[in-house]
Design a protein around this motif. Structure first.
Motif, mmCIF file in Angstrom:
data_model
loop_
_atom_site.group_PDB
_atom_site.id
_atom_site.type_symbol
_atom_site.label_atom_id
_atom_site.label_comp_id
_atom_site.label_asym_id
_atom_site.label_seq_id
_atom_site.Cartn_x
_atom_site.Cartn_y
_atom_site.Cartn_z
ATOM 1 N N GLU A 37 -3.509 6.593 -4.861
ATOM 2 C CA GLU A 37 -3.365 5.519 -3.867
ATOM 3 C C GLU A 37 -3.305 4.168 -4.588
ATOM 4 N N LEU A 45 -5.043 -2.006 -7.325
ATOM 5 C CA LEU A 45 -6.298 -1.244 -7.304
ATOM 6 C C LEU A 45 -5.950 0.204 -6.973
ATOM 7 N N LEU A 46 -6.481 1.138 -7.781
ATOM 8 C CA LEU A 46 -6.084 2.540 -7.673
ATOM 9 C C LEU A 46 -7.258 3.438 -7.312
ATOM 10 N N ARG A 47 -6.925 4.483 -6.588
ATOM 11 C CA ARG A 47 -7.903 5.526 -6.276
ATOM 12 C C ARG A 47 -7.198 6.861 -6.452
ATOM 13 N N HIS A 76 0.868 -1.196 0.000
ATOM 14 C CA HIS A 76 0.000 0.000 0.000
ATOM 15 C C HIS A 76 0.891 1.227 0.000
ATOM 16 N N ASN A 129 -3.188 -0.056 -4.015
ATOM 17 C CA ASN A 129 -3.249 -1.291 -3.225
ATOM 18 C C ASN A 129 -2.816 -2.420 -4.154
HETATM 19 C C1 NAG Z 1 -6.750 -0.134 0.010
HETATM 20 O O1 NAG Z 1 -6.957 -0.987 1.102
HETATM 21 C C2 NAG Z 1 -7.348 -0.300 2.290
HETATM 22 C C3 NAG Z 1 -7.413 -1.324 3.415
HETATM 23 O O2 NAG Z 1 -8.168 -2.446 3.025
HETATM 24 C C4 NAG Z 1 -8.657 0.419 2.042
HETATM 25 O O3 NAG Z 1 -9.004 1.156 3.169
HETATM 26 C C5 NAG Z 1 -8.502 1.367 0.858
HETATM 27 O O4 NAG Z 1 -9.753 1.954 0.539
HETATM 28 C C6 NAG Z 1 -8.010 0.599 -0.346
HETATM 29 N N1 NAG Z 1 -7.743 1.536 -1.435
HETATM 30 C C7 NAG Z 1 -7.844 1.179 -2.713
HETATM 31 C C8 NAG Z 1 -7.458 2.210 -3.717
HETATM 32 O O5 NAG Z 1 -8.206 0.058 -3.088
#
Ligand code: NAG
Ligand code: NAG
Length: 186
Positions: A178, A162-164, A39, A180
């Motif tokens: 972000e 996984l991106l945000r 992360h 993951n």
């Molecule tokens: C990444 O994982 C965290 C913990 O599970 C979560 O809070 C967060 O929303 C996730 N972010 C993305 C971009 O998937």
């Protein structure tokens, strides 16, 4: 006497070679697969005196302007910083070097070809490689990138990220994303 012993020597050498290559293959395929989660936040900075992404090519009649820093056909070279938290002052954990191409004619979509090398323990010096579409406009949250390989502790890796979008300045293109990451590797 000489001929048989030479033959034996050749046979032994051949056996040694095939045993060695057999052992290598077993070592790689037989090792249990591990799953690693990472992360972090990626800082892609186009603005300022020391940008981490620079334009290296663009499509005809589509030079970046203030209305759109990444028009279709733009190619950027990157050396983006990866940090633990979303702030730029947060602990640096790696960098992402490579290219991204603005690949959407109608809305912002990128194709990334980037090597993400970690510089923090326990994965200092190891890297995973992304080659994937990054559908920025369609999925501000939860878009997925394919991870196609890796180096060091991530040798033979495959997985997904996984991106945000944490922050995006649509005027200058600066973004904080972000990530993951889920990796399967040996
Ligand atoms: C990444 O994982 C965290 C913990 O599970 C979560 O809070 C967060 O929303 C996730 N972010 C993305 C971009 O998937
Ligand atoms: C990571 O490895 C490099 C090269 O071996 C070394 O210079 C650096 O101090 C290491 N960083 C950490 C946080 O261990």
């Amino acid at each position: 006497m000489r001929t048989p012993s030479l033959l034996v020597a050749i046979l032994l050498a051949a056996a040694a070679v095939s045993l060695n290559s057999g052992a290598d293959a077993t070592e790689l395929l037989g090792a249990p697969e591990k799953t690693t989660h990472l992360h972090f936040f990626l800082h892609d900075t186009l603005s300022g005196k020391d940008p981490s992404a620079v334009l290296v090519a663009h499509g005809a009649r589509r030079a970046p302007n203030h209305d759109g820093p990444t028009p279709f056909g733009s190619v950027y070279a990157t050396d983006d910083v990866l940090t633990e938290g979303p702030e730029r002052e947060s602990k640096v954990v790696g960098n992402a070097q490579g290219l991204y191409i603005s690949s959407g004619r109608r809305q912002l979509s990128l194709v990334l070809g980037m090597d993400f090398e970690l510089t923090a323990e326990p994965f200092n010096g190891s890297a995973f490689v992304v080659y994937s579409r990054n559908n920025v406009a369609e999925h501000p949250v939860g878009r997925e990138l394919a991870i196609v390989g890796g180096r060091g502790k991530f040798r033979m890796a495959r997985g997904y990220a996984l991106l945000r979008t944490h922050y995006l300045d649509t005027n200058n293109g600066d973004a904080i994303i972000e990530y993951n990451v889920t990796l399967r590797h040996h």
